[in-house]
Design a protein around this motif. Structure first.
Motif, PDB file in Angstrom:
ATOM      1  N   GLY A  89      76.308  43.834  29.396  1.00 51.38           N
ATOM      2  CA  GLY A  89      76.969  44.963  29.350  1.00 51.38           C
ATOM      3  C   GLY A  89      78.381  45.485  29.968  1.00 51.38           C
ATOM      4  O   GLY A  89      79.060  46.315  29.320  1.00 51.38           O
ATOM      5  N   ARG A  90      78.549  44.457  31.057  1.00 44.68           N
ATOM      6  CA  ARG A  90      79.649  44.898  31.749  1.00 44.68           C
ATOM      7  C   ARG A  90      80.571  43.795  31.627  1.00 44.68           C
ATOM      8  O   ARG A  90      81.824  43.887  31.640  1.00 44.68           O
ATOM      9  N   ILE A  91      80.107  42.505  31.403  1.00 46.70           N
ATOM     10  CA  ILE A  91      80.980  41.436  30.975  1.00 46.70           C
ATOM     11  C   ILE A  91      80.219  40.605  29.656  1.00 46.70           C
ATOM     12  O   ILE A  91      78.987  40.792  29.633  1.00 46.70           O
ATOM     13  N   PRO A  92      80.804  40.057  28.908  1.00 48.91           N
ATOM     14  CA  PRO A  92      80.120  39.316  27.845  1.00 48.91           C
ATOM     15  C   PRO A  92      79.154  38.542  28.396  1.00 48.91           C
ATOM     16  O   PRO A  92      79.435  37.532  29.120  1.00 48.91           O
TER      17      PRO A  92
ATOM     18  N   ALA B 105      77.731  46.866  23.535  1.00 48.00           N
ATOM     19  CA  ALA B 105      78.500  45.790  22.897  1.00 48.00           C
ATOM     20  C   ALA B 105      79.686  46.409  22.483  1.00 48.00           C
ATOM     21  O   ALA B 105      80.769  45.698  22.360  1.00 48.00           O
ATOM     22  N   GLY B 106      79.831  47.783  21.986  1.00 49.60           N
ATOM     23  CA  GLY B 106      80.892  48.163  21.513  1.00 49.60           C
ATOM     24  C   GLY B 106      82.152  48.491  22.721  1.00 49.60           C
ATOM     25  O   GLY B 106      83.240  48.304  22.330  1.00 49.60           O
ATOM     26  N   ASP B 107      81.473  48.848  23.830  1.00 47.24           N
ATOM     27  CA  ASP B 107      82.288  48.790  25.087  1.00 47.24           C
ATOM     28  C   ASP B 107      83.139  47.415  25.336  1.00 47.24           C
ATOM     29  O   ASP B 107      84.396  47.499  25.476  1.00 47.24           O
ATOM     30  N   LEU B 108      82.418  46.419  25.027  1.00 47.26           N
ATOM     31  CA  LEU B 108      82.763  45.190  25.438  1.00 47.26           C
ATOM     32  C   LEU B 108      84.097  44.827  24.427  1.00 47.26           C
ATOM     33  O   LEU B 108      85.172  44.262  24.867  1.00 47.26           O
TER      34      LEU B 108
ATOM     35  N   LEU C 207      73.412  41.314  21.795  1.00 48.38           N
ATOM     36  CA  LEU C 207      74.054  41.504  23.017  1.00 48.38           C
ATOM     37  C   LEU C 207      74.303  40.490  23.713  1.00 48.38           C
ATOM     38  O   LEU C 207      75.275  40.028  24.479  1.00 48.38           O
ATOM     39  N   ILE C 208      72.970  39.442  23.785  1.00 49.99           N
ATOM     40  CA  ILE C 208      73.195  38.319  24.590  1.00 49.99           C
ATOM     41  C   ILE C 208      73.322  37.040  23.785  1.00 49.99           C
ATOM     42  O   ILE C 208      73.030  35.984  24.353  1.00 49.99           O
ATOM     43  N   GLY C 209      73.641  37.205  22.535  1.00 50.29           N
ATOM     44  CA  GLY C 209      73.760  36.018  21.680  1.00 50.29           C
ATOM     45  C   GLY C 209      72.376  35.240  21.369  1.00 50.29           C
ATOM     46  O   GLY C 209      72.302  33.927  21.092  1.00 50.29           O
ATOM     47  N   GLY C 210      71.150  35.976  21.345  1.00 48.10           N
ATOM     48  CA  GLY C 210      70.089  35.143  21.241  1.00 48.10           C
ATOM     49  C   GLY C 210      69.617  35.636  19.780  1.00 48.10           C
ATOM     50  O   GLY C 210      69.910  36.241  19.115  1.00 48.10           O
ATOM     51  N   SER C 211      68.180  35.217  19.586  1.00 47.39           N
ATOM     52  CA  SER C 211      67.380  35.560  18.560  1.00 47.39           C
ATOM     53  C   SER C 211      66.316  36.572  18.945  1.00 47.39           C
ATOM     54  O   SER C 211      65.828  36.850  19.962  1.00 47.39           O
TER      55      SER C 211
END
Length: 388
Positions: free
Chosen positions: A194-197, A266-269, A68-72
């Motif tokens: 979850g509300r913005i990328p 993530a699907g919402d975004l 969701l946050i582009g991490g590992s």
């Protein structure tokens, strides 16, 4: 998707526009966590078969949060709340720094978990803290941050989105200033994820806070992203769980819930939910403007804010009294209750607003299930009561 009118107890509830306070737990999230409250009770650290599925579920949840946050996944530490994650980031960085009289930089409208951590470090560890001012939109000037660094600066902590106004700080620029000086940057992203990328690499954050109950998971679970190489002193010592940064047997059920919620939002975004939410928020603002001409003032930036957040002051009203008179609506005010009296919001005060405007403020925060009907009803309720 749930309806915006939710039940807060055994009877049907009001129109719920307080998602920045907490979100309803989505049924799919509940379903994901239930097995780990019953039959799958094993300790994820156990080497026998009872630990196998809990251990795999914990690893999967870590992957979902990281995605969701582009991490590992290996950079995600589960915590018991966003406040704990903030404390681990702020106090953990300072305590491991080894710097005599360490210096931290934050800003005046941060979440209390950060502000009070800084106060504790001042009191207990002789830290120096710079509290940056904000402008009338609640935003930090990057030039103020650039001027605040010293040779003893060990951390900058600036939130991504303000919980009251939704104002989005220029985190990418602020983090870049910290990185150029070799100073770790912590970002409380509780309201934004979850509300913005949100991407830790895009923001340049070394530490980032995620909170479950702001994104349709239960209360009592959060996470801290830690970029590889960033050192932290743990707040809880013991068995070495969570990469040695948070001892105690993991609550697998809540971690699974956070992972399921991360996948859900993530699907919402990707499905355009933020754009639909923004349209409903702006429709609510417009209806209030039409119904109460010349009396509605927006608190915070009109553009750079969360798509779900509307903070307005209605002239000649008191926010607390107005919401008390409209029990069919669940929302928040711009004031804090202390011993039965109401004081202006520190956030709105830091933005330069007087007590009357702050005490008249309402925070109306939408969710993934808010409907056009909810917006119309909320606006009609407020206009009818405030216009009387």
């Amino acid at each position: 998707m749930q309806e915006g009118t939710v039940s807060c107890g055994p009877v049907p509830g009001p129109v719920y526009l307080d998602h920045n306070a907490t979100t309803p737990v989505e049924p799919d999230v509940v379903a994901a966590m239930l097995p780990f409250l019953g039959g799958e009770f094993g300790n994820p650290s156990s080497s026998h078969s009872c630990g196998t599925r809990p251990r795999a579920a914990l690893a999967r949840a870590r992957e979902q949060v990281a995605a969701l946050i582009g991490g590992s996944a290996g950079d995600v530490v589960f915590t018991g709340s966003g406040s704990e994650a903030d404390n681990l980031a702020v106090r953990g960085t300072v305590l491991v720094s080894g710097v005599e009289r360490p210096h931290l930089i934050t800003q005046r409208t941060e979440h209390p978990a950060v502000l009070l951590s800084c106060r504790a470090l001042e009191r207990l560890h002789h830290a120096d803290v710079t509290y940056l001012p904000v402008d009338e939109n609640g935003l930090v000037d990057p030039a103020d941050l650039a001027a605040a660094f010293t040779e003893r600066t060990v951390l900058v902590s600036i939130m991504l989105a303000n919980n009251e106004t939704g104002a989005l700080q220029p985190v990418r620029e602020l983090a870049g200033l910290a990185r150029a000086r070799g100073v770790p940057f912590h970002c409380d992203a509780a309201q934004a994820v979850g509300r913005i990328p949100v991407s830790v690499d895009d923001l340049g954050a070394d530490l980032l806070t995620v909170v479950g109950h702001k994104m349709y998971a239960p209360k009592g679970v959060g996470a801290l992203y830690r970029r590889p190489g960033v050192r932290l002193e743990p707040l809880v010592l013991g068995g070495g769980q969570e990469h040695g940064l948070r001892a105690g047997t993991e609550n697998v059920a809540l971690a699974v819930a956070l992972g399921a919620a991360a996948e859900l939002v993530a699907g919402d975004l990707s499905d355009g939910v933020p754009d639909r939410t923004r349209e409903l928020r702006d429709r609510l603002h417009a209806r209030l403007d039409v119904g109460l001409p010349g009396r509605v003032a927006l608190n915070g930036p009109s553009g750079a804010r969360l798509p779900n957040t509307l903070n307005v002051s209605i002239d000649a009203t008191n926010g607390h009294e107005l919401l008390t008179a409209v029990p069919e609506l669940a929302a928040s005010t711009g004031s804090a209750c202390h011993s039965g009296s109401y004081e202006p919001s520190p956030v709105l005060t830091a933005m330069g607003f007087d007590a009357a405007r702050s005490l008249a403020a309402l925070r109306l925060s939408l969710g993934r299930g808010t409907t056009a009907e909810d917006i119309a009803r909320a606006a009609d309720l407020l206009v009818a009561r405030a216009g009387g």
